[in-house]
Design a protein around this motif. Structure first.
Motif, PDB file in Angstrom:
ATOM      1  N   ASP A  91       0.849  -1.269  -0.732  1.00 56.16           N
ATOM      2  CA  ASP A  91      -0.568  -0.106   0.104  1.00 56.16           C
ATOM      3  C   ASP A  91       1.309   0.955   0.323  1.00 56.16           C
ATOM      4  O   ASP A  91       1.885   1.092   0.873  1.00 56.16           O
ATOM      5  N   LYS A 128       0.734   3.875   0.827  1.00 58.01           N
ATOM      6  CA  LYS A 128       0.361   5.058   2.174  1.00 58.01           C
ATOM      7  C   LYS A 128       0.993   4.234   3.832  1.00 58.01           C
ATOM      8  O   LYS A 128       1.437   4.892   4.192  1.00 58.01           O
ATOM      9  N   ARG A 129       1.391   3.479   3.464  1.00 58.72           N
ATOM     10  CA  ARG A 129       2.484   3.073   4.373  1.00 58.72           C
ATOM     11  C   ARG A 129       4.246   2.045   4.144  1.00 58.72           C
ATOM     12  O   ARG A 129       4.303   1.658   4.811  1.00 58.72           O
TER      13      ARG A 129
END
Length: 270
Positions: A65, A67-68
């Motif tokens: 992801d 965002k991670r």
């Protein structure tokens, strides 16, 4: 050979690394960095299964992801050549050093907004699942500023004893030579095995010859000096017989003719 300034590394504290990618190069670098003094904090990979497998092997985190993605001092983009430009635009790397590992991708193809951009190119062939020691593998680095060059030199020096600076043009030249010495040579081995199989002979019969060919080239100052075969001695009759045997493979006939001609022309100059 690049000589790094040890004082610089103690000041900037570059030590945390994230590898973006899950291919053969990513796997090899992950294993090498994981065993070094640098901290491999994460494998980021769109191929979740493959990324997790590498992460488990080197005992670090894995993410798919965007965002991670973890914070790091250095991000190594070990992805395909065509994926470098677009993927480098996908993240805000801040002041971190971001480097791709491709031989034929220019430094300028990294996203313009990346402040500290570089290249971290290992001159080696990598295969999934095959362990490879990097200590003697030439690592070529490039950066858009001194901070980036020093940071990448520090990481490279922790993995290999052969660290050099090379600009995009020099790296392309290295990559071209590597294609001939590695990819094309391996294809010739494969063609030899294919022909044996077509003739009903075991492909393994040619392996001792392959082994000695490579060893001889490595032991000689010049591979051209130890060239043998009908093309080297301009044995037209043998070459003609071989070409006739390849009547079902016109593409191999052309390959045989062109390579034989090049070997003969090269051998006359030695």
């Amino acid at each position: 050979m690049y000589e790094r300034n040890k004082d610089i590394y103690s000041r900037n504290g570059v030590k945390r690394v994230v590898i973006i990618g899950s291919g053969n190069v990513a796997e090899a670098l992950a294993k090498a960095i994981g065993a070094s003094r640098y901290e491999l904090v994460q494998i980021y990979a769109r191929n979740r299964e493959r990324g997790q497998a590498i992460a488990r092997a080197v005992r670090c985190a894995c993410a798919d992801d965007p965002k991670r993605i973890a914070e790091a001092d250095i991000y190594l983009m070990a992805v395909s050549d065509r994926a470098v430009p677009k993927l480098s635009e996908s993240f805000d790397f801040g002041d971190a050093v971001v480097a791709h590992t491709a031989g034929s991708v220019a430094l300028g193809e990294l996203a313009p907004r990346i402040r500290n951009k570089g290249v971290f190119y290992p001159l080696q062939t990598f295969t999934a699942g095959r362990s490879l020691e990097l200590s003697d593998v030439p690592l070529f680095i490039e950066g858009n500023n001194d901070f980036t060059v020093d940071a990448l030199a520090g990481l490279a020096g922790a993995l290999s004893t052969r660290v050099r600076i090379a600009d995009s043009r020099q790296r392309m030249q290295l990559h071209l030579a590597a294609v001939f010495a590695c990819n094309f040579a391996n294809h010739m081995f494969a063609v030899g095995q294919q022909l044996l199989q077509e003739y009903g002979l075991p492909a393994d019969l040619i392996k001792p010859l392959i082994r000695e060919t490579v060893a001889k080239a490595l032991d000689s100052p010049s591979a051209a000096a130890v060239q043998t075969g009908p093309a080297r001695r301009n044995d037209y009759r043998t070459r003609h017989k071989h070409i006739e045997m390849l009547h079902n493979h016109p593409e191999l006939q052309n390959l045989y003719k062109n390579i034989s001609l090049n070997i003969w022309e090269t051998s006359k100059k030695i």
